[in-house]
Design a protein around this motif. Sequence first.
Motif, PDB file in Angstrom:
ATOM      1  N   THR A  90       0.827  -1.208   0.000  1.00 38.02           N
ATOM      2  CA  THR A  90       0.000   0.000   0.000  1.00 38.02           C
ATOM      3  C   THR A  90       0.859   1.255   0.000  1.00 38.02           C
ATOM      4  O   THR A  90       0.470   2.268  -0.582  1.00 38.02           O
ATOM      5  CB  THR A  90      -0.976   0.030   1.192  1.00 38.02           C
ATOM      6  N   THR A  91       2.031   1.213   0.624  1.00 37.00           N
ATOM      7  CA  THR A  91       2.927   2.371   0.585  1.00 37.00           C
ATOM      8  C   THR A  91       3.407   2.615  -0.845  1.00 37.00           C
ATOM      9  O   THR A  91       3.483   3.756  -1.293  1.00 37.00           O
ATOM     10  CB  THR A  91       4.129   2.170   1.530  1.00 37.00           C
ATOM     11  N   LEU A  92       3.708   1.541  -1.545  1.00 37.11           N
ATOM     12  CA  LEU A  92       4.155   1.691  -2.926  1.00 37.11           C
ATOM     13  C   LEU A  92       3.043   2.205  -3.830  1.00 37.11           C
ATOM     14  O   LEU A  92       3.290   3.001  -4.736  1.00 37.11           O
ATOM     15  CB  LEU A  92       4.683   0.350  -3.460  1.00 37.11           C
ATOM     16  N   THR A  93       1.826   1.758  -3.575  1.00 32.96           N
ATOM     17  CA  THR A  93       0.729   2.119  -4.477  1.00 32.96           C
ATOM     18  C   THR A  93      -0.020   3.373  -4.063  1.00 32.96           C
ATOM     19  O   THR A  93      -0.469   4.128  -4.928  1.00 32.96           O
ATOM     20  CB  THR A  93      -0.281   0.957  -4.601  1.00 32.96           C
ATOM     21  N   LEU A  94      -0.151   3.641  -2.772  1.00 31.54           N
ATOM     22  CA  LEU A  94      -0.967   4.767  -2.321  1.00 31.54           C
ATOM     23  C   LEU A  94      -0.171   5.935  -1.757  1.00 31.54           C
ATOM     24  O   LEU A  94      -0.652   7.067  -1.770  1.00 31.54           O
ATOM     25  CB  LEU A  94      -1.975   4.297  -1.265  1.00 31.54           C
ATOM     26  N   ALA A  95       1.022   5.673  -1.238  1.00 29.27           N
ATOM     27  CA  ALA A  95       1.805   6.736  -0.603  1.00 29.27           C
ATOM     28  C   ALA A  95       2.992   7.147  -1.466  1.00 29.27           C
ATOM     29  O   ALA A  95       3.965   7.707  -0.969  1.00 29.27           O
ATOM     30  CB  ALA A  95       2.269   6.303   0.778  1.00 29.27           C
ATOM     31  N   GLU A  96       2.910   6.833  -2.735  1.00 35.09           N
ATOM     32  CA  GLU A  96       3.939   7.228  -3.695  1.00 35.09           C
ATOM     33  C   GLU A  96       5.331   6.757  -3.287  1.00 35.09           C
ATOM     34  O   GLU A  96       6.322   7.436  -3.517  1.00 35.09           O
ATOM     35  CB  GLU A  96       3.911   8.741  -3.896  1.00 35.09           C
ATOM     36  N   GLY A  97       5.402   5.609  -2.640  1.00 36.25           N
ATOM     37  CA  GLY A  97       6.686   5.028  -2.272  1.00 36.25           C
ATOM     38  C   GLY A  97       7.464   5.839  -1.260  1.00 36.25           C
ATOM     39  O   GLY A  97       8.682   5.923  -1.340  1.00 36.25           O
ATOM     40  N   ASN A  98       6.778   6.440  -0.298  1.00 37.44           N
ATOM     41  CA  ASN A  98       7.426   7.233   0.745  1.00 37.44           C
ATOM     42  C   ASN A  98       8.599   6.447   1.330  1.00 37.44           C
ATOM     43  O   ASN A  98       8.406   5.377   1.912  1.00 37.44           O
ATOM     44  CB  ASN A  98       6.404   7.563   1.834  1.00 37.44           C
ATOM     45  N   PRO A  99       9.831   6.963   1.186  1.00 40.21           N
ATOM     46  CA  PRO A  99      11.003   6.174   1.607  1.00 40.21           C
ATOM     47  C   PRO A  99      11.056   5.895   3.110  1.00 40.21           C
ATOM     48  O   PRO A  99      11.533   4.838   3.524  1.00 40.21           O
ATOM     49  CB  PRO A  99      12.200   7.010   1.156  1.00 40.21           C
ATOM     50  N   ILE A 100      10.561   6.824   3.921  1.00 44.56           N
ATOM     51  CA  ILE A 100      10.576   6.596   5.372  1.00 44.56           C
ATOM     52  C   ILE A 100       9.627   5.463   5.727  1.00 44.56           C
ATOM     53  O   ILE A 100       9.968   4.551   6.481  1.00 44.56           O
ATOM     54  CB  ILE A 100      10.225   7.884   6.140  1.00 44.56           C
ATOM     55  N   LEU A 101       8.419   5.500   5.153  1.00 40.33           N
ATOM     56  CA  LEU A 101       7.458   4.429   5.423  1.00 40.33           C
ATOM     57  C   LEU A 101       7.954   3.097   4.879  1.00 40.33           C
ATOM     58  O   LEU A 101       7.815   2.057   5.535  1.00 40.33           O
ATOM     59  CB  LEU A 101       6.096   4.772   4.817  1.00 40.33           C
ATOM     60  N   LEU A 102       8.536   3.120   3.685  1.00 41.38           N
ATOM     61  CA  LEU A 102       9.053   1.874   3.112  1.00 41.38           C
ATOM     62  C   LEU A 102      10.140   1.266   3.992  1.00 41.38           C
ATOM     63  O   LEU A 102      10.145   0.054   4.227  1.00 41.38           O
ATOM     64  CB  LEU A 102       9.599   2.117   1.704  1.00 41.38           C
ATOM     65  N   ALA A 103      11.052   2.109   4.477  1.00 41.48           N
ATOM     66  CA  ALA A 103      12.118   1.600   5.347  1.00 41.48           C
ATOM     67  C   ALA A 103      11.532   1.025   6.636  1.00 41.48           C
ATOM     68  O   ALA A 103      11.950  -0.047   7.096  1.00 41.48           O
ATOM     69  CB  ALA A 103      13.111   2.716   5.651  1.00 41.48           C
ATOM     70  N   GLN A 104      10.567   1.732   7.207  1.00 40.32           N
ATOM     71  CA  GLN A 104       9.947   1.263   8.438  1.00 40.32           C
ATOM     72  C   GLN A 104       9.263  -0.078   8.228  1.00 40.32           C
ATOM     73  O   GLN A 104       9.475  -1.023   8.994  1.00 40.32           O
ATOM     74  CB  GLN A 104       8.933   2.288   8.936  1.00 40.32           C
ATOM     75  N   PHE A 105       8.445  -0.175   7.206  1.00 39.65           N
ATOM     76  CA  PHE A 105       7.692  -1.410   7.002  1.00 39.65           C
ATOM     77  C   PHE A 105       8.591  -2.557   6.553  1.00 39.65           C
ATOM     78  O   PHE A 105       8.334  -3.718   6.890  1.00 39.65           O
ATOM     79  CB  PHE A 105       6.550  -1.182   6.018  1.00 39.65           C
TER      80      PHE A 105
END
Length: 123
Positions: A90-105
């Motif tokens: 969902t971060t990749l598809t809805l949050a435009e690949g937010n790097p902070i969220l991606l790293a966290q998840f």
Amino acid sequence: LGLQSAVLLALTARYQRALPPIALLPAASLAAASLLPTAFLGPLQGVAAFITSVALVPQVWRNFAARSRGGWSPISAALSTGGNAARIFTTLTLAEGNPILLAQFAACLLLNGVLLVQALVWD
């Protein structure tokens, strides 16, 4: 989630007949987030992501040292691992690949995956 936390804090304070100092943290956080310039929100998000990501490290280490699953259910570990995989999607598809969220998840996916393996292998 915020409302749920507020209700739990209120119930805890009522039944313990005291308001622990940590109960003020959500209000202080909300006040700080609303008063700070938006330039500070990114670093605050990074701090929150870091804290969330490393929260499982002591449990993973304790399980490894004891060669035990530490009471973790394989089902809970699998659901947490799957949930983090879904968060990455969902971060990749809805949050435009937010790097902070991606790293966290991604970190949480890795750590929950380790807990899953420990729960399946030990005990």
